[in-house]
Scaffold this active site. Structure first.
Site, PDB file in Angstrom:
ATOM      1  N   TYR A   1       0.852  -1.190   0.000  1.00 55.64           N
ATOM      2  CA  TYR A   1       0.000   0.000   0.000  1.00 55.64           C
ATOM      3  C   TYR A   1       0.884   1.234   0.000  1.00 55.64           C
ATOM      4  CZ  TYR A   1      -4.948  -0.862   0.101  1.00 55.64           C
ATOM      5  OH  TYR A   1      -6.230  -1.137  -0.270  1.00 55.64           O
TER       6      TYR A   1
ATOM      7  N   GLU B   1      -0.411   4.824  -0.649  1.00 55.30           N
ATOM      8  CA  GLU B   1      -1.149   6.054  -0.954  1.00 55.30           C
ATOM      9  C   GLU B   1      -0.221   7.258  -0.848  1.00 55.30           C
ATOM     10  OE1 GLU B   1      -2.791   3.696   0.882  1.00 55.30           O
ATOM     11  OE2 GLU B   1      -4.976   3.972   0.671  1.00 55.30           O
TER      12      GLU B   1
ATOM     13  N   THR C   1      -2.913   5.360 -22.154  1.00 51.45           N
ATOM     14  CA  THR C   1      -2.813   4.031 -21.559  1.00 51.45           C
ATOM     15  C   THR C   1      -1.391   3.553 -21.779  1.00 51.45           C
ATOM     16  OG1 THR C   1      -3.548   3.026 -23.620  1.00 51.45           O
ATOM     17  CG2 THR C   1      -5.232   3.381 -21.935  1.00 51.45           C
TER      18      THR C   1
END
Ligand code: DSN
Length: 434
Positions: A63, A65, A235
């Protein structure tokens, strides 16, 4: 390093086979499908084993963030490095003031760009979906058409090209806050300077959705939108040949707005294995060999479009400047839906596609779209693309409801197998237990 475990836990099919034989069969079945047929979906490519290794690594666990050096969790030293390396590569490769590699997809990148540049209810001018645009360019079934006041521009009926005078007229009349160019089924170059001048005239932001062609830009095969756009969304998995995901490039002055729009406004934790894999793809795309690849992608698309035209299948706008061609099948009397199904029976994967001013609904469609990203990765060049055009033209005309049509499709599938045997996808031997 004295570590007894590998530094990354790469794709291990034996491990997968023993833990989950059902999913292992799916994974191997997909590899068989890729190897057995022709992949002509214009938005797909075949990533390198190095990209797959980064994707299948322990970075998926983390994780993170926030952004490098500014995370909400501890333990981010390694993923910080991956993201910092990737961001430097993105800025250098595209000459951009700022980059963000966290968008989970092209649509997520576009959502973040809207969030950074416009408020709900404000006016947006973008290419209409049936004329080659994208769902996120103002479609009523998408956030872009529901939350924003979207006005569409078409292509001209006679040339099937963007009419820049018409776009300028629409911009003058509607005074959009944001103008978007870029498409999913427009085979020609887009005049970014013209869009910049239109945006400047009406004091709008210019966003380029380069999802389809950013790989051609990376390889220098087509002009870059970066000098003209405020924000470029892309993309990473199409011609660029990276992992499935999104990317945003922008001028330095938009850096903070874009970063905050991606996290925390529209996304939570980034997919750090995907960010690392994007970094790998960007390194690969900076090599001279990728420039040769990108140029060959365009030559192959032109050869394919020309071959289909010779076989009586009209390329929309008369041809292509990019990696894709849109083919109008009305003269042949076969719908896009039927053409897609027939080609699939012949081991040729492509998609039905609306053509400009299509009289058919989208699920039927009067056209097909073909792209050359995958077959060029496999090493095919003009001689093979001439054969591919002949095989498509035969398959589209073979009706599987007839005995002769079924026999023809079987014969074409055999020819496809022979062709791809010489140019295999993922050519290294894979001998995993099944
Ligand atoms: N689905 C992509 C394409 O095929 O063009 C666009 O999102």
């Amino acid at each position: 390093m004295d570590s007894v475990v590998p530094p990354f836990w790469g794709p291990d099919f034996d491990e997968l086979s023993s833990t989950d034989p059902e999913i292992a069969q799916v994974v191997l079945g997909e590899l068989d499908r890729l190897r057995a047929g022709l992949q002509l979906i214009a938005s797909e490519n075949l990533t390198s084993p190095a990209v797959l290794a980064a994707l299948g690594s322990t970075l998926t666990n983390k994780y993170a963030e926030g952004y490098p050096g500014r995370r909400y969790y501890g333990g981010c030293a390694q993923v910080d490095q991956a993201e910092t390396i990737g961001l430097t590569r993105a800025r250098e490769l595209f000459g951009a003031g700022h980059a963000n590699l966290q968008p989970h997809s092209g649509a997520s990148a576009n959502l973040a760009a809207y969030a950074a540049l416009v408020a709900p209810g404000e006016k947006v001018l973008a290419m209409e979906l049936p004329h080659g645009g994208h769902l996120t360019h103002g479609s009523r079934v998408n956030f872009s058409g529901r939350w924003f006041d979207a006005v569409g521009y078409p292509v001209r009926a006679d040339t099937e090209l963007i009419d820049y005078d018409q776009v300028r007229d629409l911009a003058r009349r509607h005074r959009p806050k944001l103008i978007i160019c870029g498409a999913t089924a427009y085979p020609r170059l887009i005049d970014f300077a013209a869009f910049r001048s239109i945006a400047d005239e009406v004091d709008a932001y210019l966003m380029v959705d380069a999802a389809h062609f950013i790989g051609l830009v990376a390889g220098g095969a087509i002009p870059s939108p970066v000098p003209y756009a405020d924000v470029v969304c892309a993309t990473t998995h199409k011609v660029l040949r990276g992992p499935r995901g999104g990317m945003i490039l922008c001028r330095a002055e938009f850096a903070e707005r874009i970063d905050k729009a991606v996290f925390p406004f529209t996304q939570g934790g980034p997919l750090m294995h995907a960010v690392a894999a994007k970094a790998v793809a960007l390194r690969e795309a900076a090599r001279p060999a990728f420039g040769e690849y990108a140029a060959q992608v365009v030559r192959n698309a032109r050869t394919l479009a020309d071959g289909l035209a010779e076989a009586g299948m009209r390329p929309v706008s008369g041809g292509t400047d990019t990696h894709l061609a849109l083919i109008d099948l009305r003269e042949v009397g076969v719908s896009g839906r039927d053409a897609e199904a027939r080609c699939e029976l012949a081991r040729i994967t492509l998609n039905k596609n609306a053509i400009p001013y299509d009289p058919q609904p989208p699920m039927t469609a009067s056209g097909i779209r073909v792209g050359t990203g995958c077959v060029t990765t496999q090493g095919m060049t003009e001689p093979q693309l001439r054969v591919v055009a002949e095989l498509i033209a035969r398959a589209v005309r073979a009706d599987p409801a007839t005995v002769a049509g079924t026999a023809e499709l079987t014969e074409i599938a055999g020819a496809v197998t022979e062709l791809v045997a010489e140019f295999p996808a993922y050519p290294r031997p894979v001998e995993y237990s099944r």
